[in-house]
Design an enzyme around this catalytic site. Structure first.
Site, PDB file in Angstrom:
ATOM      1  N   GLY A  19     -57.452  -9.492  57.681  1.00 33.38           N
ATOM      2  CA  GLY A  19     -56.130 -10.073  57.456  1.00 33.38           C
ATOM      3  C   GLY A  19     -56.011 -11.453  58.084  1.00 33.38           C
ATOM      4  O   GLY A  19     -56.964 -11.994  58.652  1.00 33.38           O
ATOM      5  N   TYR A 146     -40.845   0.298  60.348  1.00 33.76           N
ATOM      6  CA  TYR A 146     -41.921  -0.514  60.926  1.00 33.76           C
ATOM      7  C   TYR A 146     -41.614  -0.867  62.379  1.00 33.76           C
ATOM      8  O   TYR A 146     -42.477  -0.772  63.261  1.00 33.76           O
ATOM      9  CB  TYR A 146     -42.074  -1.789  60.093  1.00 33.76           C
TER      10      TYR A 146
END
Length: 324
Positions: A19, A146
């Site tokens: 990422g 999250y």
């Protein structure tokens, strides 16, 4: 990591290594001379293991035998994706984090640096926010799943230290952007989504429509700067309590400012519209970097306009392979 190096080889395993932040760490370690003699760096992607699965997590730890872990892997998304699927963001991230930290402990990993997010802070709070305020209230409703999963890493780190003496800690970057990010208009974080959206509008000769009023303000931090600081945290920062990694509050800009900088960087001359029927999310997330400045008064961040230009140039040059 000086004393650790004397005890034997140092193998640093980076989860989420493919990422944006993983690639930033790989860049600064391999290309800026931060890799030390005797160190081995392993950058994992989701192809190496599904960290939601405990068996696969144990297998990848057994294969690479890390002495240190930088834990970046997470299920992430943009504001509207979080709003649609909060429960999945909660459950997937709880599994990932618990599997990584438990397996790190079970295999004797010396230090883990996990990555949190500025969205973990309470929605109703005084500014600027600092590291002591994480658990002082509920996070914003838009991404509560999250946010709570990430908050619990801080609780787990405290538990592993109090029960086992483990030196597991966390960093809190703010609104990171840079090369190798996800630039998908629907699922990316705000800066990269705007870059992807503006470039697409330029190619198609259409206006750019920005979700919200553009009034929300953010501290945008270039991924390479965060990567340099995470390596420093791994080696030098000994606290269990997390540390905010961010540009200073004097560098906070509005979404409208960011859009205009992106338009300039991409030479976009078309119309920019603001869809005020869409949510702005949290209007502010201003964080204090007083703690970071006590440790690293010398660290210089890349100016946001320069970082945006660099990221736009990378995106255009790598458009065919970038995540869009």
């Amino acid at each position: 990591m000086e004393s650790d190096t004397k005890a034997g080889p140092v193998r640093v395993m980076v989860t989420g290594g493919s990422g944006m932040l993983g690639k930033a760490i790989e860049h600064v370690v391999m290309n800026e001379g931060l890799k030390r003699e005797g160190e081995e760096w392993i950058f994992l992607s989701s192809k190496d293991a599904d960290l939601r699965d405990l068996g696969q997590t144990k297998a990848v730890f057994k294969k690479h035998r890390p002495t240190h872990v930088i834990h970046l892997a997470a299920k992430v998304g943009g504001l509207y994706e979080h709003m649609r699927d909060n429960l999945l963001f909660l459950s997937d991230n709880l599994r990932i984090n618990d599997n990584v930290l438990q397996t790190a402990h079970d295999t004797g990993v010396i230090k883990v640096v996990s990555c949190l997010s500025s969205c973990i802070f309470p929605d109703k709070i005084t500014y600027p926010i600092d590291e002591t305020m994480i658990h002082n209230g509920l996070p914003h409703d838009s991404n509560f799943g999250y946010s709570h999963a990430k908050r619990l890493i801080d609780i787990q780190n405290r538990g592993y230290f109090e029960q086992y003496g483990r030196r597991y800690t966390a960093v809190i970057p703010t609104n990171v952007f840079g090369p190798h990010d996800n630039f998908n208009i629907d699922t990316a974080h705000v800066m990269s989504a705007l870059i992807g959206k503006t470039y697409k509008a330029k190619m198609e000769g259409t206006p750019v429509t920005v979700c919200g009023t553009g009034a929300a303000r953010r501290l945008f931090t270039l991924s390479w700067d965060v990567g340099r600081l995470i390596v420093w945290v791994l080696r030098e920062y000994d606290e269990i309590e997390p540390i905010i990694l961010s540009v200073g509050e004097e560098d906070e800009i509005s979404i409208k400012d960011a859009v205009e900088m992106i338009a300039e960087a991409l030479d976009f001359k078309g119309e920019i519209k603001y869809d005020t029927s869409m949510s702005d999310g949290q209007l502010r997330k201003t964080t204090s970097i007083a703690k970071l400045r006590r440790y690293r008064p010398d660290f210089t961040f890349t100016p946001v306009k320069e970082g945006i230009k660099m990221t736009c140039d990378w995106f255009v040059a790598n458009y065919n392979s970038a995540r869009t």
